[in-house]
Design a protein around this motif. Structure first.
Motif, PDB file in Angstrom:
ATOM      1  N   LYS A 199      35.144  13.720  20.971  1.00 24.45           N
ATOM      2  CA  LYS A 199      35.280  14.855  21.895  1.00 24.45           C
ATOM      3  C   LYS A 199      36.746  15.212  22.074  1.00 24.45           C
ATOM      4  O   LYS A 199      37.589  14.361  22.334  1.00 24.45           O
ATOM      5  CB  LYS A 199      34.628  14.522  23.239  1.00 24.45           C
ATOM      6  CG  LYS A 199      33.104  14.593  23.180  1.00 24.45           C
ATOM      7  CD  LYS A 199      32.489  14.678  24.556  1.00 24.45           C
ATOM      8  CE  LYS A 199      30.993  14.954  24.452  1.00 24.45           C
ATOM      9  NZ  LYS A 199      30.362  15.045  25.777  1.00 24.45           N
ATOM     10  N   GLN A 246      36.081  22.798  18.089  1.00 18.67           N
ATOM     11  CA  GLN A 246      35.665  21.447  18.438  1.00 18.67           C
ATOM     12  C   GLN A 246      34.807  20.853  17.321  1.00 18.67           C
ATOM     13  O   GLN A 246      33.843  21.465  16.864  1.00 18.67           O
ATOM     14  CB  GLN A 246      34.869  21.456  19.738  1.00 18.67           C
ATOM     15  CG  GLN A 246      34.029  20.212  20.007  1.00 18.67           C
ATOM     16  CD  GLN A 246      34.863  18.990  20.358  1.00 18.67           C
ATOM     17  OE1 GLN A 246      35.750  19.056  21.196  1.00 18.67           O
ATOM     18  NE2 GLN A 246      34.582  17.867  19.705  1.00 18.67           N
ATOM     19  N   LYS A 295      31.982  18.631  16.017  1.00 20.81           N
ATOM     20  CA  LYS A 295      30.758  17.976  16.486  1.00 20.81           C
ATOM     21  C   LYS A 295      30.483  16.748  15.621  1.00 20.81           C
ATOM     22  O   LYS A 295      31.139  16.526  14.602  1.00 20.81           O
ATOM     23  CB  LYS A 295      29.577  18.939  16.404  1.00 20.81           C
ATOM     24  CG  LYS A 295      29.770  20.239  17.183  1.00 20.81           C
ATOM     25  CD  LYS A 295      29.613  20.048  18.670  1.00 20.81           C
ATOM     26  CE  LYS A 295      29.635  21.383  19.402  1.00 20.81           C
ATOM     27  NZ  LYS A 295      29.450  21.237  20.860  1.00 20.81           N
ATOM     28  N   GLU A 332      18.794  15.018  23.226  1.00 24.46           N
ATOM     29  CA  GLU A 332      19.871  14.641  24.141  1.00 24.46           C
ATOM     30  C   GLU A 332      21.247  14.821  23.499  1.00 24.46           C
ATOM     31  O   GLU A 332      22.201  15.227  24.154  1.00 24.46           O
ATOM     32  CB  GLU A 332      19.694  13.186  24.588  1.00 24.46           C
ATOM     33  CG  GLU A 332      18.584  12.994  25.608  1.00 24.46           C
ATOM     34  CD  GLU A 332      18.641  11.607  26.236  1.00 24.46           C
ATOM     35  OE1 GLU A 332      19.598  10.856  25.947  1.00 24.46           O
ATOM     36  OE2 GLU A 332      17.721  11.283  27.005  1.00 24.46           O
ATOM     37  N   ILE A 362      22.103  17.044  21.459  1.00 24.39           N
ATOM     38  CA  ILE A 362      22.432  18.468  21.446  1.00 24.39           C
ATOM     39  C   ILE A 362      22.725  18.982  22.852  1.00 24.39           C
ATOM     40  O   ILE A 362      23.762  19.603  23.097  1.00 24.39           O
ATOM     41  CB  ILE A 362      21.281  19.282  20.818  1.00 24.39           C
ATOM     42  CG1 ILE A 362      21.117  18.927  19.344  1.00 24.39           C
ATOM     43  CG2 ILE A 362      21.545  20.791  20.971  1.00 24.39           C
ATOM     44  CD1 ILE A 362      19.895  19.546  18.680  1.00 24.39           C
ATOM     45  N   PHE A 363      21.819  18.707  23.786  1.00 28.54           N
ATOM     46  CA  PHE A 363      21.882  19.396  25.086  1.00 28.54           C
ATOM     47  C   PHE A 363      22.535  18.573  26.201  1.00 28.54           C
ATOM     48  O   PHE A 363      22.977  19.135  27.191  1.00 28.54           O
ATOM     49  CB  PHE A 363      20.473  19.835  25.488  1.00 28.54           C
ATOM     50  CG  PHE A 363      19.891  20.848  24.549  1.00 28.54           C
ATOM     51  CD1 PHE A 363      20.303  22.175  24.596  1.00 28.54           C
ATOM     52  CD2 PHE A 363      18.973  20.480  23.580  1.00 28.54           C
ATOM     53  CE1 PHE A 363      19.784  23.116  23.718  1.00 28.54           C
ATOM     54  CE2 PHE A 363      18.450  21.414  22.695  1.00 28.54           C
ATOM     55  CZ  PHE A 363      18.863  22.742  22.756  1.00 28.54           C
ATOM     56  N   LYS A 364      22.609  17.271  26.019  1.00 30.50           N
ATOM     57  CA  LYS A 364      23.287  16.432  27.011  1.00 30.50           C
ATOM     58  C   LYS A 364      24.684  16.053  26.532  1.00 30.50           C
ATOM     59  O   LYS A 364      25.682  16.316  27.207  1.00 30.50           O
ATOM     60  CB  LYS A 364      22.470  15.170  27.295  1.00 30.50           C
ATOM     61  CG  LYS A 364      23.100  14.258  28.336  1.00 30.50           C
ATOM     62  CD  LYS A 364      22.232  13.018  28.568  1.00 30.50           C
ATOM     63  CE  LYS A 364      22.876  12.060  29.558  1.00 30.50           C
ATOM     64  NZ  LYS A 364      22.047  10.828  29.750  1.00 30.50           N
ATOM     65  N   ASP A 365      24.751  15.442  25.359  1.00 28.66           N
ATOM     66  CA  ASP A 365      26.049  15.023  24.827  1.00 28.66           C
ATOM     67  C   ASP A 365      26.845  16.204  24.266  1.00 28.66           C
ATOM     68  O   ASP A 365      28.075  16.146  24.198  1.00 28.66           O
ATOM     69  CB  ASP A 365      25.864  13.995  23.711  1.00 28.66           C
ATOM     70  CG  ASP A 365      25.242  12.702  24.196  1.00 28.66           C
ATOM     71  OD1 ASP A 365      24.896  12.617  25.387  1.00 28.66           O
ATOM     72  OD2 ASP A 365      25.093  11.773  23.380  1.00 28.66           O
ATOM     73  N   LYS A 366      26.122  17.245  23.855  1.00 24.97           N
ATOM     74  CA  LYS A 366      26.742  18.440  23.259  1.00 24.97           C
ATOM     75  C   LYS A 366      27.607  18.100  22.042  1.00 24.97           C
ATOM     76  O   LYS A 366      28.685  18.667  21.828  1.00 24.97           O
ATOM     77  CB  LYS A 366      27.556  19.212  24.299  1.00 24.97           C
ATOM     78  CG  LYS A 366      26.712  19.657  25.501  1.00 24.97           C
ATOM     79  CD  LYS A 366      27.467  20.593  26.400  1.00 24.97           C
ATOM     80  CE  LYS A 366      26.649  20.962  27.634  1.00 24.97           C
ATOM     81  NZ  LYS A 366      25.321  21.539  27.305  1.00 24.97           N
ATOM     82  N   SER A 399      25.841  17.658  18.844  1.00 28.11           N
ATOM     83  CA  SER A 399      25.040  17.995  17.677  1.00 28.11           C
ATOM     84  C   SER A 399      24.458  19.389  17.864  1.00 28.11           C
ATOM     85  O   SER A 399      24.498  19.951  18.958  1.00 28.11           O
ATOM     86  CB  SER A 399      23.905  16.976  17.475  1.00 28.11           C
ATOM     87  OG  SER A 399      24.403  15.689  17.218  1.00 28.11           O
ATOM     88  N   TYR A 400      23.900  19.943  16.794  1.00 28.79           N
ATOM     89  CA  TYR A 400      23.291  21.279  16.877  1.00 28.79           C
ATOM     90  C   TYR A 400      22.436  21.500  15.632  1.00 28.79           C
ATOM     91  O   TYR A 400      22.507  20.737  14.655  1.00 28.79           O
ATOM     92  CB  TYR A 400      24.363  22.364  16.984  1.00 28.79           C
ATOM     93  CG  TYR A 400      25.333  22.418  15.814  1.00 28.79           C
ATOM     94  CD1 TYR A 400      25.134  23.285  14.733  1.00 28.79           C
ATOM     95  CD2 TYR A 400      26.465  21.600  15.791  1.00 28.79           C
ATOM     96  CE1 TYR A 400      26.019  23.337  13.666  1.00 28.79           C
ATOM     97  CE2 TYR A 400      27.358  21.644  14.732  1.00 28.79           C
ATOM     98  CZ  TYR A 400      27.133  22.503  13.677  1.00 28.79           C
ATOM     99  OH  TYR A 400      28.012  22.537  12.623  1.00 28.79           O
ATOM    100  N   ASN A 440      15.448  23.304  23.345  1.00 32.38           N
ATOM    101  CA  ASN A 440      15.474  22.216  24.324  1.00 32.38           C
ATOM    102  C   ASN A 440      14.073  21.874  24.831  1.00 32.38           C
ATOM    103  O   ASN A 440      13.897  21.431  25.963  1.00 32.38           O
ATOM    104  CB  ASN A 440      16.390  22.568  25.505  1.00 32.38           C
ATOM    105  CG  ASN A 440      16.812  21.337  26.297  1.00 32.38           C
ATOM    106  OD1 ASN A 440      16.706  20.211  25.822  1.00 32.38           O
ATOM    107  ND2 ASN A 440      17.282  21.562  27.517  1.00 32.38           N
TER     108      ASN A 440
END
Length: 452
Positions: A203, A211, A213, A259, A261-265, A267-268, A423
């Motif tokens: 990060k 950024q 990933k 998680e 993707i949407f929590k740790d941000k 991955s995608y 999500n």
């Protein structure tokens, strides 16, 4: 041979992996071909110097380095003898190629050899459209020449229907340069939990203002990589023909990625994770060993270093095999089948198998290829190139429902897209996918059991 008219559109759509979910048994059960109204697929004008030879049409699914390699093999084959002329024709992706074969059978104007994926060949086999290959082996190419683990994946009902060519496993790629900048070890992570901890250290790391990933998931066909994740979490897509994707281990694997993707941000979902990796938008990637040469060239051009490792462990350390191989159409006449086999024999020579692996990064499917000087040197001096070969000890054939049930892969990756993009909780997604898979399986269960 059953009359070609009995090959229904519905049956063939199922064989191609198209929209139909039903699979109707039809066709010839691997007959001798010829005398059935089928013509050969058209193509370029045969060069005058090859005009008196038996012409063989090969439809393949390879672009980039693999496309260059199969075109070169065809050229070398044509120059090596005086009886057969091979014309290699690119038809798009595996699914696009299979759809074109479906249309070709309907039009009664077919190729002789096709590079089918590990999924597509099963569906054509279930429609009795493939030629059994056991009787073609001889002094020119012995069955024992192949890696037996990979060869066995083309066997059903004690007959061989599909010969390995572009075989692969997912391997773990990582950007050594980015790892060094983030203070990470120069190796692949031993476990997925270790990998997640490393993601936190990335990060704030940026390349060209963006950024970095940790990983991206493939929008189309990402169910192949996720097959390995489900196994690593201790689950399965199916046990035989009994659907299991809605059970806890598979759900846990899906939730893990949601998680990230949407929590740790970190991955995608991406249209092409490989391109994003090559552009250093992500630091790691699990994808086919068949992309290794392309990754290596991109790293050299971008002045960064790529590394490879085994896919990390969770409850288990296991990965699926995948990729393509040769299937011969049963409706091709005898003389063209024998001529097509000559090209297979040529590709099965150790030096040609080694060339294929060196050019593409795919696994060496011929055992003796690893002793060819150039490949032997590459395997010894380039650890990246030997990763997939070593990882063969932990590979497993994919779950039966994905391989056998038409469109099962599409149902699974469409579900995964809802997790990755919307999500949506994995339990909700996989309960719905399981219901669809069960209905699709029930429609073809009798035909699968008959053929398996």
């Amino acid at each position: 041979m059953v009359a070609p008219a009995r090959l229904s559109r519905r049956s063939l759509l199922a064989a191609s992996g198209g929209a139909a979910l039903a699979l109707t048994a039809a066709g010839c059960g691997g007959g001798s071909g010829g005398g059935n109204g089928f013509a050969q697929a058209s193509g370029d004008k045969v060069p005058d110097k090859y005009a008196k030879r038996t012409r063989v049409v090969v439809w393949h699914a390879y672009s980039g380095n693999p496309g260059v390699a199969i075109t070169e093999l065809a050229k070398r084959f044509n120059e090596s003898q005086t009886d057969v002329y091979v014309e290699a024709q690119f038809q798009g992706s595996y699914d696009e190629t299979a759809q074109k074969v479906t249309a070709a059978v309907q039009a009664k104007k077919i190729p002789d050899l096709v590079t089918f994926s590990e999924v597509n060949w099963h569906n054509f086999y279930l429609n009795d459209l493939l030629e059994p290959l056991d009787g073609y082996f001889g002094s020119g190419l012995k069955r024992s020449a192949y890696n037996q683990k990979l060869l066995s994946e083309g066997v059903l009902k004690d007959k061989l229907w599909w010969l390995p060519l572009a075989r692969s496993t997912p391997i773990f790629y990582y950007n050594k340069t980015l790892f060094h900048k983030a203070g990470l070890p120069d190796r692949g992570p031993a476990t997925w939990d270790e990998w997640r901890g490393w993601a936190k250290q990335l990060k704030g790391l940026k390349v060209k203002g963006k950024q970095v990933k940790m990983e991206a998931y493939q929008k189309i066909d990402g169910d192949w990589q996720f097959q390995g994740s489900v196994w690593q979490w201790g689950g399965a897509y199916s046990n035989g023909l009994n659907v299991a994707i809605d059970q806890e281990p598979a759900v846990a694997a899906g939730e893990w990625q949601r998680e990230l993707i949407f929590k740790d941000k970190m991955s995608y979902m991406a249209d092409s994770p490989s391109v994003d990796f090559q552009n250093q938008l992500i630091a790691t990637l699990v994808t086919s060993t068949g992309g290794l040469q392309g990754m290596t060239e991109a790293a050299e051009k971008g002045k960064w270093e790529v590394g490879t490792a085994f896919v990390p462990k969770k409850e288990q350390q296991v990965v699926p095999t995948g990729g393509g191989g040769f299937g011969m159409l049963a409706y091709s006449p005898k003389d063209r089948k024998q001529a097509a086999w000559k090209f297979i024999e040529f590709c099965g020579k150790a030096e040609n198998s080694a060339y294929w692996t060196l050019t593409t990064g795919y696994l060496p499917v011929i055992n003796a290829a690893v002793d060819e000087p150039d490949l032997k040197k590459r395997l010894a001096n380039d650890p990246n190139f030997s990763t997939a070969v070593k990882q063969l000890d932990i590979v497993r054939k994919e779950d039966e429902v994905r391989l056998m049930v038409p469109n099962a892969n599409i149902l699974i990756y469409t579900g995964l897209q809802k997790i990755w993009a919307n999500n949506t909780p994995a339990k909700q997604v996989f309960t719905d996918v399981a219901g669809q898979l069960k209905k699709a399986t029930d429609k073809v269960r009798k035909n699968i059991e008959k053929h398996v």
